[in-house]
Design an enzyme around this catalytic site. Sequence first.
Site, short mmCIF file in Angstrom:
data_model
loop_
_atom_site.label_atom_id
_atom_site.label_comp_id
_atom_site.label_asym_id
_atom_site.label_seq_id
_atom_site.Cartn_x
_atom_site.Cartn_y
_atom_site.Cartn_z
N HIS A 162 0.87 -1.18 0.00
CA HIS A 162 0.00 0.00 0.00
C HIS A 162 0.91 1.23 0.00
CE1 HIS A 162 -4.01 -1.76 1.80
NE2 HIS A 162 -3.71 -2.25 0.61
N CYS A 197 -15.01 -14.48 23.34
CA CYS A 197 -14.98 -13.02 23.31
C CYS A 197 -13.55 -12.48 23.24
CB CYS A 197 -15.74 -12.43 24.50
SG CYS A 197 -14.99 -12.73 26.12
N HIS A 241 -15.97 -10.47 30.28
CA HIS A 241 -16.46 -10.39 28.90
C HIS A 241 -15.93 -9.12 28.25
CE1 HIS A 241 -19.08 -11.22 25.53
NE2 HIS A 241 -19.66 -10.03 25.64
N HIS A 278 -19.25 -8.17 19.86
CA HIS A 278 -18.83 -9.09 20.91
C HIS A 278 -19.29 -10.50 20.60
CE1 HIS A 278 -22.75 -8.86 23.51
NE2 HIS A 278 -23.02 -8.57 22.25
#
Length: 243
Positions: free
Chosen positions: A68, A119, A185, A197
Site C-alpha cells: 500500500h 470473546c 467479557h 462481541h
Amino acid sequence: MLNQQIINHAKSCGNKESCGFVLKKNNNFEYFPCRNIALNPYDSFEISTEDWLRAEEIGEVVALVHSHPDDFPILSKTDQLIQQKTALDWWLVHSNSVYQFRLMLPLLGRDFKHGTTDCYTLFRDAYHLSGINLPDFYRKYNWWSEGKNYYLENMPENGFYKVSANEITEGDVIIICLGSSVPNHAAIYVGEQMILHHCPNRKSKRDIYNGFWLKYTHSIWRHKEWQSYGFMGISNNLAINLK
C-alpha cells in the site's frame, strides 16, 4: 533478509502496488516477486495465473504479499474478502515495514467455543486487523469463578489504559461483568452506540450498547498505540459479505 527483499521489491514498484508470494521450500522461506497486471496498478493489484502456477511449482505458497504505497497499513475491504477466498496469510508492505495479517474467520457470525472462538478471540482478532498484536493464552472455562481475573490483570500489561465513559470512541474495549462480579467479557465499541462481541452459545454479533451491557460495564480501555485508521481494519471486516 526476507522482509528486506519484500521491501526492496515494493520500492522498485514506486507508487504502483507490488505483489508476490512467500514460499516455503526445504524448510526455508523465500520471496517470489510477481508482476502486477491490474488495469490500475496504482490502486490495486492482480497476479497472473502464470505467476501463481510458477510459484506453486517452486514451493508451498504460505502468504500473499502486496503493498500500500499511498494508503494505510491495514487490509482494505477488498483485501479481506479476497484473503478469505485465497485462504492464505496476507503480508502488507507500507513505509519500509512488513505487516503480517494471519488468516482468520470473519468477525461476524462465528460459532462460540471457549478458548478458541470466544470473546477474547474476537477482541484479539479485531485488534490484529487494526495493526496491534495481542498474545493468545490458555483459559479454562469458568476461570472467573476460580479466583482468576484475566482481563484486569492483562489489560495494563498489554498496553491498555482506562478511559472514562464520556471519552469512548471507536475501537475502545469495553470490559463487562457477564453473570459474575468479576469482569469476564470483552466487547469492541464500533460507534453509533453499538458494540461487537461474542457471548457463550451465540454467534458473534453487533449489539446496541445500552440496557444490560451498559449497566454491567466494568471499565473501558484504550491501547496506547491505537491509531484512528486502525478501526478501518475492523470496519472493513464487518463489511465483507461472504457467499
